[in-house]
Design an enzyme around this catalytic site. Structure first.
Site, PDB file in Angstrom:
ATOM      1  N   SER A 263     -66.721 -25.121  37.989  1.00  0.00           N
ATOM      2  CA  SER A 263     -66.284 -23.726  37.869  1.00  0.00           C
ATOM      3  C   SER A 263     -67.136 -22.764  38.688  1.00  0.00           C
ATOM      4  CB  SER A 263     -66.265 -23.295  36.403  1.00  0.00           C
ATOM      5  OG  SER A 263     -67.525 -23.506  35.792  1.00  0.00           O
ATOM      6  N   HIS A 315     -70.512 -18.653  36.569  1.00  0.00           N
ATOM      7  CA  HIS A 315     -69.301 -18.010  37.082  1.00  0.00           C
ATOM      8  C   HIS A 315     -69.657 -16.763  37.897  1.00  0.00           C
ATOM      9  CE1 HIS A 315     -66.859 -19.846  33.496  1.00  0.00           C
ATOM     10  NE2 HIS A 315     -67.311 -20.753  34.341  1.00  0.00           N
TER      11      HIS A 315
END
Length: 476
Positions: A263, A315
Site C-alpha cells: 500500500s 500511506h
C-alpha cells in the site's frame, strides 16, 4: 444492463430521415428530450425524476425496419429496470404509430430541421471527443502502452503470499513472528543491519483481504500510469516511493510494530498520478475527471487508514514522496532528454536518503539478541552443576558455575555500549545486576558448603534479591 428492443414495421415510408423525424415527433409527444442524432440513429432521454436516474431511449432505422430500445442512463440498474425499459419501448412504439398517422407536413419539416441540427451538434461533439481522445492517447498511451511491470508486480505479490501460506504462515491472521521471518519491516531488525526489509516488506501482506485490496489498487493505478510513464520509470518510482513509505512508517511508529504490504508503494504511485494531474500535461476535461476520482479514492483510503491496525504513516509517506517524484517525472515527460537524469535522481536520492536514515537510526538489536543467546547459554551452564549428585556438586560449582556467571556478566558489560531502545536497555541492566547477584550467591554457596556458617544469612538475603530480580526479568 442489457437494453430491451422491439422492431416496428414501417407503416408509410422507407426513408431513414422520415422514420427518424417521426421518431423525433413521437419522443416530443411523450415529453422526452431528443439529444443526439446520426444518419440512422436518434437518442433521447426521459425526464429525470428526483433521486432516480433517467432512461436513455434509442431509435435505430434500416431500410425495412425501425428498432426501439431503452436502458437506464449511466447504467444505474434497480429492481424494476427491465419493467421500465419494456414500458418505455411500448410507449414509444404506440406514440410512433400515432405520430405517423397524425403528423402534418409542417410538423415534419420542423422536426427534420431539429434532427439535422442535432446531427450537426452530435457531429461536433464527436469531433471534439475524438480530438480529446487523440490528445489523451498521445500523452497516456492507454491503448498501446506497456503494462507488463504492473502484471509482474501483481504476480510477485500473489506468489509471495502463496509461498508464505504453503510454508504455514496464516492466510487470514498471520503471526508477527511468521511475518518477521519472511521479511516484514520490523524496525529493530531493519535498523540493525537487515536493511533489505525495506524492500521485501513491499511484496508481502498481512492476510488475504489485505492482499486483495492492495492488488486491486495496484491494478487500477498501474493500468493508467505505467503506459504513461513507461516500464522503467514506473518501476523506479514504485520502488522508490515504497521504500520512502517504509522509512516514514519506521519514524512514526514504535519499535515493536510489524509492517508489510504494497500500500505504501501504491499510494506513492497515486501521488505520482496526482502530481501529473496537477500539471497541464493531460487535456483539461479528462484531467479534471481523473483528478476528482483519484482525490476521492485517496481521501477515502486515508480516512479509512485512521482505524487501528492500518499503517497510515506508510500511506502518507508514499503519497507525499509520490507527489514529489511525480513533479520531477513531469520534467522528463515534457523533455524526454532528461529521462535518464530523472531516473538517476530518484535512485540516488532514495539510496542516499535510506543510507542516511539507517545510519542515524542505527541500533544493535541483532547484536544484542546474539548476546542474550550467549548469556542464557552461560546461565544454563552455570546452573547445570546443581543437578549433579551431592558428592560431585560442590566441585562443579567451583569450577563451572562461578566461571560461567562471570562470563555472563562480561556479556552484559559488553552490551552497555550497544545502541538500544529503552526497553532493551532496561533488560540489559537487569541481566547485568542479575549476573552480579548470581556471582555473589555462588561464592556464598561455596563458603557455606565449606563450613562457614556465618555466611548463611547473607546467602539467604542474596537468594531473595536474586529471586526478585528473576521476577523482574520474567516480566519482559
Amino acid at each position: 444492463m442489457e437494453s430491451l428492443s422491439q422492431d416496428t414495421p414501417i407503416l408509410i415510408s422507407t426513408s431513414a430521415d422520415e422514420q427518424l423525424i417521426i421518431a423525433y415527433g413521437a419522443m416530443k409527444r411523450l415529453g422526452w428530450e431528443p439529444q443526439y442524432a446520426g444518419p440512422y440513429r436518434l437518442i433521447g432521454f426521459t425526464p429525470k425524476k428526483k433521486l432516480l436516474a433517467n432512461e436513455e431511449i434509442m431509435v435505430e432505422v434500416t431500410e425495412d425496419k425501425i428498432a426501439f430500445s431503452s436502458k437506464l442512463n449511466f447504467d444505474k440498474a434497480n429492481w424494476n429496470a427491465a419493467r421500465k425499459d419494456k414500458k418505455n419501448v411500448k410507449a414509444l412504439q404506440e406514440a410512433y404509430e400515432q405520430t405517423q398517422k397524425e403528423a402534418t407536413l409542417e410538423q415534419q419539416e420542423e422536426w427534420l430541421k431539429a434532427v439535422e441540427q442535432l446531427r450537426e451538434q452530435t457531429n461536433a461533439i464527436l469531433t471534439e471527443q475524438k480530438k480529446e481522445d487523440e490528445e489523451l492517447e498521445q500523452v497516456m498511451h492507454i491503448s498501446n502502452g506497456s503494462r507488463y511491470v504492473t502484471m509482474s508486480l501483481l504476480a510477485i505479490n500473489i506468489l509471495y503470499f502463496v509461498i508464505m501460506a504453503i510454508a504455514g504462515v496464516g492466510i487470514f491472521e498471520p503471526s508477527s513472528d511468521g511475518l518477521i521471518n519472511w521479511g516484514a519491516n520490523f524496525s529493530p531488525y531493519t535498523l540493525s543491519g537487515e536493511w533489505w526489509r525495506l524492500f521485501t516488506s513491499m511484496f508481502m501482506h498481512i492476510g488475504v483481504i489485505h492482499l486483495l485490496l492492495n492488488m486491486y489498487g495496484l491494478f487500477m493505478v498501474g493500468a493508467y500510469l505505467e503506459p504513461m510513464l513507461g516500464a522503467r520509470t514506473f518501476s523506479i518510482a514504485y520502488i522508490c516511493t515504497g521504500i520512502a513509505a517504509t522509512l516514514v512508517s519506521i519514524e512514526w511508529h514504535d519499535s515493536n510494530m510489524v509492517g508489510a504490504g504494497a500500500s505504501g508503494a501504491i499510494f506513492g504511485m497515486f501521488g505520482v498520478f496526482l502530481a501529473l494531474l496537477l500539471t497541464n500535461l493531460i487535456p483539461a476535461k479528462p484531467r479534471k475527471e481523473m483528478l476528482t476520482s483519484i482525490s476521492i479514492l485517496v481521501g477515502y483510503n486515508l480516512i479509512n487508514g485512521l482505524k487501528d491496525g492500518v499503517d497510515n504513516a506508510a500511506h502518507v509517506g508514499g503519497l507525499i514522496s509520490g507527489l514529489v517524484a511525480g513533479f520531477v517525472i513531469y520534467l522528463s515527460i515534457k523533455k524526454p532528454s532528461l529521462k535518464t537524469a530523472v531516473i538517476l535522481l530518484l535512485l540516488v536520492t532514495t539510496g542516499l536518503g535510506s543510507v542516511s536514515f539507517l545510519k542515524i537510526h542505527r541500533n544493535d538489536t541483532l547484536t544484542f539478541e546474539t548476546t542474550l543467546k550467549h548469556f542464557y547459554a552461560l546461565q544454563a551452564q552455570a546452573l547445570a552443576p546443581y543437578d549433579l549428585e551431592e558428592g560431585k556438586r560442590l566441585a562443579a560449582i567451583k569450577t563451572v558455575s562461578l566461571d560461567a556467571w562471570q562470563n555472563a556478566k562480561k556479556e552484559m558489560d559488553t552490551a552497555k555500549s550497544y545502541k538500544l531502545d529503552k526497553r532493551q536497555q532496561a533488560l540489559s541492566t537487569l541481566l547485568n545486576e542479575y549476573a552480579v547477584l548470581r556471582i555473589q550467591e555462588t561464592r556464598l554457596i561455596i563458603q557455606v558448603a565449606e563450613g562457614d556458617s556465618t555466611k548463611e544469612q547473607e546467602l539467604e538475603n542474596v537468594k531473595a534479591a536474586t529471586n526478585a530480580k528473576v521476577d523482574a526479568i520474567n516480566k519482559f
